[in-house]
Design a protein around this motif. Structure first.
Motif, PDB file in Angstrom:
ATOM      1  N   ILE A 318       0.840  -1.198   0.000  1.00 33.85           N
ATOM      2  CA  ILE A 318       0.000   0.000   0.000  1.00 33.85           C
ATOM      3  C   ILE A 318       0.875   1.247   0.000  1.00 33.85           C
ATOM      4  O   ILE A 318       1.805   1.383   0.806  1.00 33.85           O
ATOM      5  CB  ILE A 318      -0.917   0.004   1.237  1.00 33.85           C
ATOM      6  N   ASP A 319       0.563   2.174  -0.915  1.00 30.80           N
ATOM      7  CA  ASP A 319       1.228   3.472  -0.931  1.00 30.80           C
ATOM      8  C   ASP A 319       0.438   4.456  -0.064  1.00 30.80           C
ATOM      9  O   ASP A 319       0.987   5.084   0.831  1.00 30.80           O
ATOM     10  CB  ASP A 319       1.341   3.995  -2.367  1.00 30.80           C
ATOM     11  N   LYS A 320      -0.870   4.532  -0.351  1.00 27.98           N
ATOM     12  CA  LYS A 320      -1.726   5.432   0.433  1.00 27.98           C
ATOM     13  C   LYS A 320      -3.184   5.101   0.177  1.00 27.98           C
ATOM     14  O   LYS A 320      -3.526   4.361  -0.757  1.00 27.98           O
ATOM     15  CB  LYS A 320      -1.453   6.888   0.058  1.00 27.98           C
ATOM     16  N   PHE A 321      -4.029   5.649   1.030  1.00 27.57           N
ATOM     17  CA  PHE A 321      -5.466   5.516   0.854  1.00 27.57           C
ATOM     18  C   PHE A 321      -6.003   6.808   0.266  1.00 27.57           C
ATOM     19  O   PHE A 321      -5.708   7.901   0.769  1.00 27.57           O
ATOM     20  CB  PHE A 321      -6.142   5.210   2.197  1.00 27.57           C
ATOM     21  N   GLU A 322      -6.773   6.671  -0.796  1.00 27.32           N
ATOM     22  CA  GLU A 322      -7.359   7.829  -1.462  1.00 27.32           C
ATOM     23  C   GLU A 322      -8.862   7.837  -1.236  1.00 27.32           C
ATOM     24  O   GLU A 322      -9.425   6.900  -0.632  1.00 27.32           O
ATOM     25  CB  GLU A 322      -7.021   7.800  -2.950  1.00 27.32           C
ATOM     26  N   ALA A 323      -9.518   8.846  -1.718  1.00 26.01           N
ATOM     27  CA  ALA A 323     -10.952   9.010  -1.477  1.00 26.01           C
ATOM     28  C   ALA A 323     -11.758   7.792  -1.909  1.00 26.01           C
ATOM     29  O   ALA A 323     -12.703   7.386  -1.234  1.00 26.01           O
ATOM     30  CB  ALA A 323     -11.462  10.264  -2.194  1.00 26.01           C
ATOM     31  N   ASN A 324     -11.367   7.191  -3.023  1.00 23.56           N
ATOM     32  CA  ASN A 324     -12.172   6.092  -3.572  1.00 23.56           C
ATOM     33  C   ASN A 324     -11.452   4.752  -3.608  1.00 23.56           C
ATOM     34  O   ASN A 324     -11.830   3.867  -4.376  1.00 23.56           O
ATOM     35  CB  ASN A 324     -12.650   6.454  -4.983  1.00 23.56           C
ATOM     36  N   GLY A 325     -10.406   4.591  -2.788  1.00 31.52           N
ATOM     37  CA  GLY A 325      -9.769   3.291  -2.774  1.00 31.52           C
ATOM     38  C   GLY A 325      -8.370   3.278  -2.222  1.00 31.52           C
ATOM     39  O   GLY A 325      -7.959   4.173  -1.479  1.00 31.52           O
ATOM     40  N   VAL A 326      -7.622   2.234  -2.629  1.00 32.01           N
ATOM     41  CA  VAL A 326      -6.276   2.004  -2.125  1.00 32.01           C
ATOM     42  C   VAL A 326      -5.290   2.117  -3.280  1.00 32.01           C
ATOM     43  O   VAL A 326      -5.416   1.407  -4.287  1.00 32.01           O
ATOM     44  CB  VAL A 326      -6.147   0.592  -1.493  1.00 32.01           C
ATOM     45  N   ARG A 327      -4.339   3.016  -3.148  1.00 31.33           N
ATOM     46  CA  ARG A 327      -3.298   3.178  -4.162  1.00 31.33           C
ATOM     47  C   ARG A 327      -2.093   2.327  -3.751  1.00 31.33           C
ATOM     48  O   ARG A 327      -1.572   2.445  -2.640  1.00 31.33           O
ATOM     49  CB  ARG A 327      -2.874   4.632  -4.269  1.00 31.33           C
ATOM     50  N   LEU A 328      -1.681   1.439  -4.661  1.00 35.18           N
ATOM     51  CA  LEU A 328      -0.523   0.586  -4.397  1.00 35.18           C
ATOM     52  C   LEU A 328       0.759   1.272  -4.845  1.00 35.18           C
ATOM     53  O   LEU A 328       0.735   2.204  -5.659  1.00 35.18           O
ATOM     54  CB  LEU A 328      -0.682  -0.751  -5.123  1.00 35.18           C
ATOM     55  N   LYS A 329       1.864   0.795  -4.332  1.00 41.40           N
ATOM     56  CA  LYS A 329       3.153   1.372  -4.723  1.00 41.40           C
ATOM     57  C   LYS A 329       3.462   1.134  -6.190  1.00 41.40           C
ATOM     58  O   LYS A 329       4.283   1.837  -6.785  1.00 41.40           O
ATOM     59  CB  LYS A 329       4.258   0.816  -3.829  1.00 41.40           C
ATOM     60  N   SER A 330       2.792   0.153  -6.772  1.00 42.54           N
ATOM     61  CA  SER A 330       2.952  -0.101  -8.200  1.00 42.54           C
ATOM     62  C   SER A 330       2.237   0.958  -9.041  1.00 42.54           C
ATOM     63  O   SER A 330       2.412   1.004 -10.257  1.00 42.54           O
ATOM     64  CB  SER A 330       2.375  -1.477  -8.544  1.00 42.54           C
ATOM     65  N   GLY A 331       1.418   1.779  -8.402  1.00 50.15           N
ATOM     66  CA  GLY A 331       0.629   2.791  -9.096  1.00 50.15           C
ATOM     67  C   GLY A 331      -0.814   2.381  -9.320  1.00 50.15           C
ATOM     68  O   GLY A 331      -1.672   3.211  -9.619  1.00 50.15           O
ATOM     69  N   GLU A 332      -1.116   1.092  -9.162  1.00 53.16           N
ATOM     70  CA  GLU A 332      -2.480   0.603  -9.373  1.00 53.16           C
ATOM     71  C   GLU A 332      -3.409   1.101  -8.268  1.00 53.16           C
ATOM     72  O   GLU A 332      -3.044   1.161  -7.108  1.00 53.16           O
ATOM     73  CB  GLU A 332      -2.476  -0.926  -9.386  1.00 53.16           C
ATOM     74  N   LEU A 333      -4.631   1.478  -8.682  1.00 54.49           N
ATOM     75  CA  LEU A 333      -5.651   1.887  -7.732  1.00 54.49           C
ATOM     76  C   LEU A 333      -6.694   0.782  -7.604  1.00 54.49           C
ATOM     77  O   LEU A 333      -7.290   0.367  -8.598  1.00 54.49           O
ATOM     78  CB  LEU A 333      -6.336   3.178  -8.185  1.00 54.49           C
ATOM     79  N   LEU A 334      -6.903   0.313  -6.391  1.00 51.63           N
ATOM     80  CA  LEU A 334      -7.965  -0.648  -6.128  1.00 51.63           C
ATOM     81  C   LEU A 334      -9.173   0.137  -5.606  1.00 51.63           C
ATOM     82  O   LEU A 334      -9.159   0.629  -4.471  1.00 51.63           O
ATOM     83  CB  LEU A 334      -7.525  -1.685  -5.094  1.00 51.63           C
ATOM     84  N   GLU A 335     -10.180   0.279  -6.446  1.00 50.31           N
ATOM     85  CA  GLU A 335     -11.348   1.061  -6.050  1.00 50.31           C
ATOM     86  C   GLU A 335     -12.133   0.336  -4.956  1.00 50.31           C
ATOM     87  O   GLU A 335     -12.261  -0.893  -4.976  1.00 50.31           O
ATOM     88  CB  GLU A 335     -12.245   1.319  -7.256  1.00 50.31           C
ATOM     89  N   ALA A 336     -12.656   1.114  -4.020  1.00 46.85           N
ATOM     90  CA  ALA A 336     -13.377   0.510  -2.905  1.00 46.85           C
ATOM     91  C   ALA A 336     -14.435   1.447  -2.349  1.00 46.85           C
ATOM     92  O   ALA A 336     -14.219   2.660  -2.243  1.00 46.85           O
ATOM     93  CB  ALA A 336     -12.403   0.123  -1.792  1.00 46.85           C
ATOM     94  N   ASP A 337     -15.590   0.869  -2.053  1.00 45.81           N
ATOM     95  CA  ASP A 337     -16.608   1.558  -1.261  1.00 45.81           C
ATOM     96  C   ASP A 337     -16.456   1.182   0.213  1.00 45.81           C
ATOM     97  O   ASP A 337     -16.808   1.960   1.097  1.00 45.81           O
ATOM     98  CB  ASP A 337     -18.016   1.158  -1.728  1.00 45.81           C
TER      99      ASP A 337
END
Length: 503
Positions: A318-337
């Motif tokens: 995990i790089d950070k948590f954003e408004a709509n999900g989890v941003r990985l260090k790879s740059g991928e965003l896993l969207e989440a409610d």
């Protein structure tokens, strides 16, 4: 003789699997001793009542997670929490144990007074008031983790605009229909939650930093169900239990002695479920099987959800948590409610109860386990910490049986104190090892500083070999020259004097 007897001969803390088991064993094997169970919550069941997350189930077969004295009769060997609670409720009702349970009693402290040979136990009631009980013997069936707070993984979730849930505190009214869910973790809890939420959720992603070894097996034990059709329940149960204990023992020892053989078998099972093109890296931990507990996938439920496109396993940091999900260090965003933080439990020793002897606080990290049941130089107290490599109840059963033998020995000798005495001379010759040597699970590693000491040699150790433990606990004499017996007021502070008094 003391002027007044204690309120109870034995006070059992916790109305979960361990506490209920001890009560049942006492009624069968030490029926002339009085007891009560104090339970902090409003219901019995411990773990199986506390956790309410979707799919909550055992990760051990119920023929070994069940008691040695009560057959498991449900069709599914891998059982959900309601079935386990039904099993426990049946036992407490049929055996008259429920009337001995005092709900809403949270134990705060317990002080053993040697001059009285009794524990003074202070409890907090639901309304915040305090009450007090005394008992000659204290049996801690309070589990091994902190009921008040889970492990804090240190996530900074302020920017996330959805719901954040920890499995230990699952909200009853959570509606995840059509939602995107990210479950952080790769242990037994995550492996249970992901396929269970996949039916209603739009998609469930299991985000793991490190993979876990997984194996699939049917939730129903065909042999057990067949045997119950042709044999009495107790006989069928005994045969199935023996079979499963031996299988557990064989699997663990094979994993330790021939890890590659077990890895190949686990890979083969996953390939059978997911097909030859599955991502092997996501199912390859950086450790050997059984260095951490294997994760059970009953009836391939996780793999079926993955094949249906309702669930996925993602490995990353995990790089950070954003408004709509989890941003990985790879740059991928896993969207989440919804984000579920299945990041593990926090261990607690002795149920976080402030234990003392003659007013002096007990530091468990400076004590040794005695036969995996008691602690060095701590009189009239027993505890249950189940096996890491087998079902919890296996240890609960043998510890309960052993304590009943201790109680009967005390009665026969006319004494009221039993103390596993470890003298300084004895301790000087002990070779110490990590209490969970060979296991690398994070929750165990995080608790190193609070855990009791462990010897390389029996009896000053918490062993991880049930078949051997069962034989020793049942056949070794209670009066082994280490467990000393004395009367109230006879125990001196010096261990050498204690041994003299015991003579």
């Amino acid at each position: 003789m003391l002027a007044t007897p204690p309120d109870f001969d034995v006070l059992i803390v916790g109305a979960g699997i361990s506490g209920i088991g001890m009560a049942a064993h006492m009624q069968m094997k030490a029926p002339h001793h009085s007891y009560a169970i104090v339970e902090r919550r409003a219901n019995l069941g411990g773990t199986w009542d506390l956790f309410r997350y979707p799919g909550i189930r055992s990760d051990s077969d119920m023929h070994t997670l069940g008691y040695d004295f009560e057959p498991w009769r449900h069709e599914k060997s891998i059982a959900d929490a309601p079935a386990i609670l039904d099993y426990l409720n049946t036992i407490v009702d049929e055996r008259g144990i429920r009337e001995k349970i005092r709900f809403g009693h949270k134990v705060i402290s317990a002080n053993f007074r040697e001059d009285e040979a009794r524990w003074h136990v202070e409890m907090e009631l639901e309304d915040g008031s305090r009450t007090h009980l005394t008992a000659n013997f204290l049996y801690l069936g309070s589990g091994y983790y902190d009921y008040d707070e889970p492990h804090d993984a240190g996530f900074k979730l302020d920017d996330f605009e959805g719901q954040v849930i920890h499995p230990q505190f699952w909200p009853e009214d959570l509606d995840y229909t059509g939602k995107k869910v990210v479950v952080i973790g790769s242990g037994a809890t995550a492996v249970t939650i992901v396929p269970s939420m996949a039916d209603k959720a739009a998609k469930v992603t299991m985000l793991q930093r490190t993979p876990t070894w997984m194996f699939a097996r049917p939730a129903k034990d065909r042999i057990a169900n067949f045997l119950r059709k042709i044999l009495p329940d107790s006989v069928a149960y005994s045969i199935t239990r023996f079979k499963n204990i031996r299988m557990q023992d064989y699997a663990f020892k094979t994993a330790r002695n021939k890890p590659q053989k077990v890895k190949d078998a686990l890979y083969k099972g996953i390939e059978k479920a997911l097909g030859p093109d599955y991502d092997r890296a996501s199912f390859t931990p950086p450790y050997n099987p059984w260095e951490q507990r294997l994760c059970l996938v009953p009836d391939d439920d996780l793999f079926e959800a993955m094949k249906a496109g309702k669930a996925e396993v993602v490995t990353g940091h995990i790089d950070k948590f954003e408004a709509n999900g989890v941003r990985l260090k790879s740059g991928e965003l896993l969207e989440a409610d919804i984000i579920v933080t299945a990041t593990g439990l926090k261990l607690a020793i002795a149920g976080k109860i402030a234990i003392s002897v003659n007013g002096e606080p007990v530091d468990f990290s400076q004590r040794y386990y005695y036969k995996g049941c008691m602690y060095s130089n701590l009189p009239n107290l027993a505890v249950v910490f189940g096996y890491i490599n087998a079902s919890w109840t296996l240890r609960a059963d043998i510890n309960s049986d052993y304590v009943c033998r201790v109680l009967k020995e005390m009665c026969a000798r006319g004494v009221d104190i039993a103390n596993p005495v470890l003298t300084p001379e004895m301790e000087a010759n002990i070779e110490e090892e990590d209490i969970f040597a060979g296991f690398s699970s994070g929750y165990l590693d995080r608790a190193k500083d609070i855990n009791p000491k462990n010897s390389t040699e029996y009896p000053w150790r918490l062993n991880q070999e049930y078949v051997l433990d069962r034989k020793r606990m049942a056949s070794d004499p209670v009066a082994d020259g280490i467990l000393t017996f004395s009367k109230a007021g006879a125990n001196a502070k010096a261990p050498a004097e204690q041994l003299e008094a015991a003579e």
